[in-house]
Scaffold this active site. Structure first.
Site, PDB file in Angstrom:
ATOM      1  N   ASP A  89      56.101   4.620  58.592  1.00 40.73           N
ATOM      2  CA  ASP A  89      54.828   5.365  59.117  1.00 40.73           C
ATOM      3  C   ASP A  89      53.808   4.280  59.193  1.00 40.73           C
ATOM      4  OD1 ASP A  89      53.442   7.221  60.386  1.00 40.73           O
ATOM      5  OD2 ASP A  89      52.540   7.884  58.424  1.00 40.73           O
ATOM      6  N   LYS A  91      51.138   2.359  61.554  1.00 42.45           N
ATOM      7  CA  LYS A  91      50.522   2.606  62.262  1.00 42.45           C
ATOM      8  C   LYS A  91      49.196   2.060  62.185  1.00 42.45           C
ATOM      9  CE  LYS A  91      49.608   7.501  60.508  1.00 42.45           C
ATOM     10  NZ  LYS A  91      49.665   8.519  60.824  1.00 42.45           N
ATOM     11  N   ASN A  94      47.252   3.404  59.171  1.00 41.81           N
ATOM     12  CA  ASN A  94      47.644   3.067  57.714  1.00 41.81           C
ATOM     13  C   ASN A  94      47.612   1.927  57.386  1.00 41.81           C
ATOM     14  OD1 ASN A  94      48.485   5.755  57.447  1.00 41.81           O
ATOM     15  ND2 ASN A  94      50.567   5.505  57.618  1.00 41.81           N
ATOM     16  N   THR A 129      54.957   8.824  63.060  1.00 38.16           N
ATOM     17  CA  THR A 129      53.857   9.439  63.883  1.00 38.16           C
ATOM     18  C   THR A 129      54.265   9.204  65.254  1.00 38.16           C
ATOM     19  OG1 THR A 129      52.196   8.625  62.446  1.00 38.16           O
ATOM     20  CG2 THR A 129      51.618   9.095  64.728  1.00 38.16           C
TER      21      THR A 129
END
Length: 158
Positions: A89, A91, A94, A129
């Site tokens: 994840d 992105k 994050n 995402t």
């Protein structure tokens, strides 16, 4: 009740993986403890928010900033992959910024250990995402995915 058990198992996995990560560009995990019916997690403070916050506020980053962030991010991802961890994840939301504006990878909620080819074949869950998801995660016929999904996300972030 079953959803609570699954959620607790995922949270426990997140804590187990994150607690073992020691790298200058990964949010430091200090400790976790429970009190009454709550679980508390103490993490490194990243007072400058996320890269997403920065881009929304400033509208763009300079080439030297992008270069510096990508070198730090690639180092963190290399560290994760050497330890058989796929973040899954990655992105801009994050990627956090410490007091010196260094990248800190956080949110290990979808992270997974990939110790063998068997682990890769098991990883068929659609996760991540939407704008950052690698094609092999979307294509169920491929038989699972591995750490390479993080490399796709690096390209999207860049």
């Amino acid at each position: 009740m079953i959803a609570d058990s699954i959620g607790l198992l995922q949270f426990r996995t997140e804590l187990q993986i994150h607690s073992k990560m020691k790298h200058p560009n990964i949010v430091t995990f200090h400790r976790a403890f429970s009190f009454r019916k709550n679980i508390y997690v103490v993490l490194e403070l990243c007072p400058n928010g996320s890269v997403m916050d920065m881009v929304k506020k400033r509208k763009f980053l300079s080439l030297p900033e992008v270069r510096r962030f990508m070198v730090q991010l690639c180092g963190a991802v290399k560290y994760l992959h050497k330890r058989h961890v796929a973040h899954r994840d990655l992105k801009m939301g994050n990627l956090f910024l410490d007091q010196c504006m260094n990248i800190k990878v956080g949110d290990f909620g979808l992270a997974a250990l990939m110790l063998s080819e068997k682990d890769e074949k098991r990883r068929k869950t659609l996760c991540g995402t939407p704008n950052y998801i690698a094609p092999e995660v979307l294509d169920k016929s491929k038989g699972g995915h591995n750490q390479k999904v993080d490399i796709w996300s690096l390209g999207v972030i860049l």
